[in-house]
Motif scaffolding. Structure first.
Motif, PDB file in Angstrom:
ATOM      1  N   PHE A   1       1.178  -1.133   0.301  1.00 29.56           N
ATOM      2  CA  PHE A   1      -0.280  -0.166  -0.007  1.00 29.56           C
ATOM      3  C   PHE A   1       0.894   1.133  -0.307  1.00 29.56           C
ATOM      4  O   PHE A   1       0.671   2.051  -0.992  1.00 29.56           O
ATOM      5  CB  PHE A   1      -0.984  -0.450   1.363  1.00 29.56           C
ATOM      6  CG  PHE A   1      -1.729   1.040   0.881  1.00 29.56           C
ATOM      7  CD1 PHE A   1      -2.891   1.558  -0.339  1.00 29.56           C
ATOM      8  CD2 PHE A   1      -2.845   1.113   2.392  1.00 29.56           C
ATOM      9  CE1 PHE A   1      -3.577   1.940   0.016  1.00 29.56           C
ATOM     10  CE2 PHE A   1      -3.927   2.476   2.087  1.00 29.56           C
ATOM     11  CZ  PHE A   1      -4.421   3.002   1.313  1.00 29.56           C
ATOM     12  N   LEU A   2       1.906   1.032   1.065  1.00 24.84           N
ATOM     13  CA  LEU A   2       2.960   2.279   0.903  1.00 24.84           C
ATOM     14  C   LEU A   2       3.062   2.882  -0.655  1.00 24.84           C
ATOM     15  O   LEU A   2       3.737   3.519  -0.965  1.00 24.84           O
ATOM     16  CB  LEU A   2       3.734   2.257   2.111  1.00 24.84           C
ATOM     17  CG  LEU A   2       3.379   2.411   3.150  1.00 24.84           C
ATOM     18  CD1 LEU A   2       4.377   1.507   3.903  1.00 24.84           C
ATOM     19  CD2 LEU A   2       2.873   3.612   3.655  1.00 24.84           C
ATOM     20  N   ASN A   3       3.932   1.431  -1.185  1.00 20.54           N
ATOM     21  CA  ASN A   3       4.784   1.165  -2.525  1.00 20.54           C
ATOM     22  C   ASN A   3       3.415   1.780  -3.512  1.00 20.54           C
ATOM     23  O   ASN A   3       3.711   2.766  -4.370  1.00 20.54           O
ATOM     24  CB  ASN A   3       5.256   0.115  -2.846  1.00 20.54           C
ATOM     25  CG  ASN A   3       5.693  -0.252  -4.242  1.00 20.54           C
ATOM     26  OD1 ASN A   3       7.015   1.223  -4.445  1.00 20.54           O
ATOM     27  ND2 ASN A   3       5.093  -1.079  -5.303  1.00 20.54           N
ATOM     28  N   ALA A   4       1.693   1.611  -3.433  1.00 18.91           N
ATOM     29  CA  ALA A   4       1.709   2.521  -4.238  1.00 18.91           C
ATOM     30  C   ALA A   4       1.331   3.754  -3.654  1.00 18.91           C
ATOM     31  O   ALA A   4       1.362   4.887  -4.771  1.00 18.91           O
ATOM     32  CB  ALA A   4      -0.052   1.400  -3.911  1.00 18.91           C
TER      33      ALA A   4
ATOM     34  N   GLU B   1       2.162   8.883  -7.029  1.00 18.93           N
ATOM     35  CA  GLU B   1       2.793  10.769  -7.403  1.00 18.93           C
ATOM     36  C   GLU B   1       3.536  10.809  -8.235  1.00 18.93           C
ATOM     37  O   GLU B   1       4.213  11.679  -8.939  1.00 18.93           O
ATOM     38  CB  GLU B   1       3.940  11.026  -5.977  1.00 18.93           C
ATOM     39  CG  GLU B   1       2.931  10.831  -4.543  1.00 18.93           C
ATOM     40  CD  GLU B   1       3.775  10.656  -3.307  1.00 18.93           C
ATOM     41  OE1 GLU B   1       5.253  10.835  -3.502  1.00 18.93           O
ATOM     42  OE2 GLU B   1       3.269  11.220  -2.344  1.00 18.93           O
ATOM     43  N   THR B   2       4.795   9.241  -8.918  1.00 21.17           N
ATOM     44  CA  THR B   2       5.050   9.769 -10.237  1.00 21.17           C
ATOM     45  C   THR B   2       4.856   9.198 -11.792  1.00 21.17           C
ATOM     46  O   THR B   2       6.001   9.551 -12.386  1.00 21.17           O
ATOM     47  CB  THR B   2       7.010   9.235  -9.434  1.00 21.17           C
ATOM     48  OG1 THR B   2       6.723   7.431  -9.475  1.00 21.17           O
ATOM     49  CG2 THR B   2       6.958   9.924  -8.563  1.00 21.17           C
TER      50      THR B   2
ATOM     51  N   ALA C   1      -1.833   9.615   1.564  1.00 27.55           N
ATOM     52  CA  ALA C   1      -1.189  10.273   0.258  1.00 27.55           C
ATOM     53  C   ALA C   1      -0.295  11.099   0.650  1.00 27.55           C
ATOM     54  O   ALA C   1       0.336  12.359  -0.306  1.00 27.55           O
ATOM     55  CB  ALA C   1      -3.052  10.894  -0.334  1.00 27.55           C
ATOM     56  N   ILE C   2      -0.721  11.835   2.015  1.00 23.46           N
ATOM     57  CA  ILE C   2       0.392  13.068   2.472  1.00 23.46           C
ATOM     58  C   ILE C   2       1.592  12.437   2.741  1.00 23.46           C
ATOM     59  O   ILE C   2       1.960  11.757   3.736  1.00 23.46           O
ATOM     60  CB  ILE C   2      -0.183  13.535   3.403  1.00 23.46           C
ATOM     61  CG1 ILE C   2      -1.551  14.366   2.981  1.00 23.46           C
ATOM     62  CG2 ILE C   2       0.689  15.142   3.923  1.00 23.46           C
ATOM     63  CD1 ILE C   2      -2.843  14.969   3.733  1.00 23.46           C
ATOM     64  N   PRO C   3       2.501  12.628   1.902  1.00 22.55           N
ATOM     65  CA  PRO C   3       4.048  12.315   2.425  1.00 22.55           C
ATOM     66  C   PRO C   3       4.399  12.555   3.973  1.00 22.55           C
ATOM     67  O   PRO C   3       4.616  10.819   4.738  1.00 22.55           O
ATOM     68  CB  PRO C   3       5.066  12.967   1.887  1.00 22.55           C
ATOM     69  CG  PRO C   3       4.565  12.769   0.423  1.00 22.55           C
ATOM     70  CD  PRO C   3       3.089  13.363   0.990  1.00 22.55           C
TER      71      PRO C   3
END
Ligand SMILES: NC(=O)c1ccc[n+]([C@@H]2O[C@H](COP(=O)([O-])OP(=O)(O)OC[C@H]3O[C@@H](n4cnc5c(N)ncnc54)[C@H](OP(=O)(O)O)[C@@H]3O)[C@@H](O)[C@H]2O)c1
Length: 437
Positions: A211-214, A219-220, A325-327
């Motif tokens: 999930f974190l990777n997604a 963002e990129t 979604a917010i870093p």
């Protein structure tokens, strides 16, 4: 009972004729479990060791750390001493090639698959080695299909993603409900709605990692959101149209389900499972019809209490998604809240966990069929790894009707896998309303 056709009606579904074990009959191992040291890998190793010992299937376990692998092997039942250990790294393409050439089937738990999985899929495809995994990452699945589908057809490698709780119960449940609709009513359901009514358990570090990777990829990669929203994103090229609207990730939406008399609310994995179900329909040649509609959500109760509970979970899900979604908040969740790689629910949670899913199918004439699916063990690790184990054994042992290519659980293994997971993985499927109940 018909389970749908395995036809190659469109250009993405051409099959290389290959029955049974096909081109990969003579190898040192029948199955290699890649990633046997992770939270799901350790559990999969236990199930596989026991099941392989029962049926004389030659098993090897693999990963990057020999000490950890020996520790896992030492704890296994069955003929643990006979289980070979293969040590290498997911980024070592020569090792991936060597490993996949030695076995008929690779089953992988090394995720996030978008990070660690590509070289292994490429190697399995090149060597005609069957493969299954636990990915729930549609962007990566799309990339693998686009890159390797033609070669997989040539080499005979059957590649089946999403062989855990995501997406086996949804995918096989729809296939079975459609078979029952055909049997009892002479026509498939035009629409099926899957409602997750109970989920008791936890989730593992690898799930959090995926999930974190997604969220980072989002963002990129400018196409990330587009593909997430596309309901037909996993369907073959030229077949990406149909009646379903966009897949929305956790919309703030609670709706009344008149068939089940309860409030429905968004389910995190609904969009992913829906894409797999739609791909199954497409690659099987549309046995559910080209106008087939599918949605998947969670379900609360009826009444004001049910609405409040559904709204609370919807808001929590939305806030969690925003925080991920917010870093800055994502970093805090990663460091302080989410499980780390290798971590997962306790033995007690794994064993006391369970889930229930209700599928409601509506035929053209308005007839409604309802099917209940139940699973024993927590969905995220125990049930998932038992299903994955059975998928690997199915690829290794069963007479599978389709040839090489990228399939789904239903389109590749269908009734064969259904029989296995009901007999050996604690799942049950039962018609509870409508003809055939
Ligand atoms: N479909 C479903 O329903 C479902 C359910 C649960 C999980 N999942 C997915 O399954 C995957 C695994 O989850 P998990 O919780 O088991 O993950 P995990 O605990 O983090 O385990 C990851 C495994 O990958 C290995 N690994 C990491 N980097 C490697 C590398 N460079 N080379 C070789 N091996 C490497 C780890 O080895 P070490 O032990 O040496 O670190 C470990 O064995 C995730 O992608 C998750 O999203 C899906």
């Amino acid at each position: 009972m018909g389970f749908g056709r395995f036809s190659g009606a469109d250009h993405d579904t051409r099959q290389t004729p290959s029955s049974g074990q096909g081109v990969v009959a003579k190898r040192t191992y029948d199955i290699v479990l890649w990633g046997a040291t992770g939270a799901t890998g350790r559990r999969a190793a236990h199930h596989l060791a026991r099941r392989c010992a029962e049926s004389g299937v030659a098993l090897a376990i693999g990963g990057r750390n020999r000490g950890k692998l020996e520790h896992v092997r030492d704890g296994l039942a069955g003929r643990a001493g006979e289980i070979a250990i293969l040590v290498g790294d997911s980024f070592d393409t020569a090792f991936m090639d060597e490993m996949s050439a030695q076995t008929r089937v690779v089953v992988s738990t090394v995720g996030p698959f978008a990070v660690y999985g590509s070289a292994l899929v490429a190697a399995c495809v090149a060597n005609g080695t069957h493969y299954c995994d636990l990915t729930g990452e549609p962007q990566w699945m799309r990339e693998m299909i686009d890159t390797h589908q033609d070669q997989a057809r040539e080499t005979g490698a059957r590649i089946v993603h999403a062989c855990g709780h995501d997406s086996i119960p949804s995918d096989l449940g729809v296939q079975l409900l459609q078979a029952k609709a055909l049997d009892h009513c002479g026509q498939p359901c035009r629409r099926i709605t899957t409602r997750v009514t109970r989920m008791k358990g936890g989730f593992s570090g690898g799930t959090a990692g995926s999930f974190l990777n997604a969220m980072r990829l989002r963002e990129t990669d400018p196409d990330f959101d587009h593909l997430s929203a596309d309901p037909y994103a996993l369907c073959p090229t030229g077949e990406r149209e149909g009646p379903d609207g966009p897949d929305r990730m956790m919309p703030l939406e609670v709706t009344w389900d008149a068939d089940l008399q309860a409030w429905a609310y968004p389910y995190f994995m609904g969009p992913m499972n829906s894409k797999v179900v739609r791909r199954s329909n497409a690659v099987m040649g549309y046995p559910y019809g080209r106008d087939f509609r599918y949605t998947e959500t969670a379900l609360s109760r009826g009444g004001v209490g049910g609405w409040l509970a559904a709204m609370r979970k919807t808001l929590f899900g939305k806030l969690f998604l925003i925080a991920m979604a917010i870093p800055a908040t994502r970093g805090l969740l990663e460091r302080h809240v989410l499980p780390k790689s290798g971590e997962g629910p306790s033995k007690e949670v794994r064993e006391s966990g369970s889930y229930e899913i209700i599928q409601v199918g509506t035929l053209r004439d308005g007839t409604v069929l309802k099917q209940r699916i139940t699973g024993q063990g927590d969905p995220g690790v125990r049930s998932t790894t038992m299903m994955l184990t059975e998928a690997a054994l199915c690829l290794a042992e069963d007479e599978i009707a389709v040839g090489g290519g990228f399939w789904t659980p239903a389109s590749a293994m269908g009734p064969l896998l259904l029989a296995r997971i009901t007999a050996h993985a604690g799942l049950s499927f039962e018609i509870i309303a409508g003809r055939g109940a």
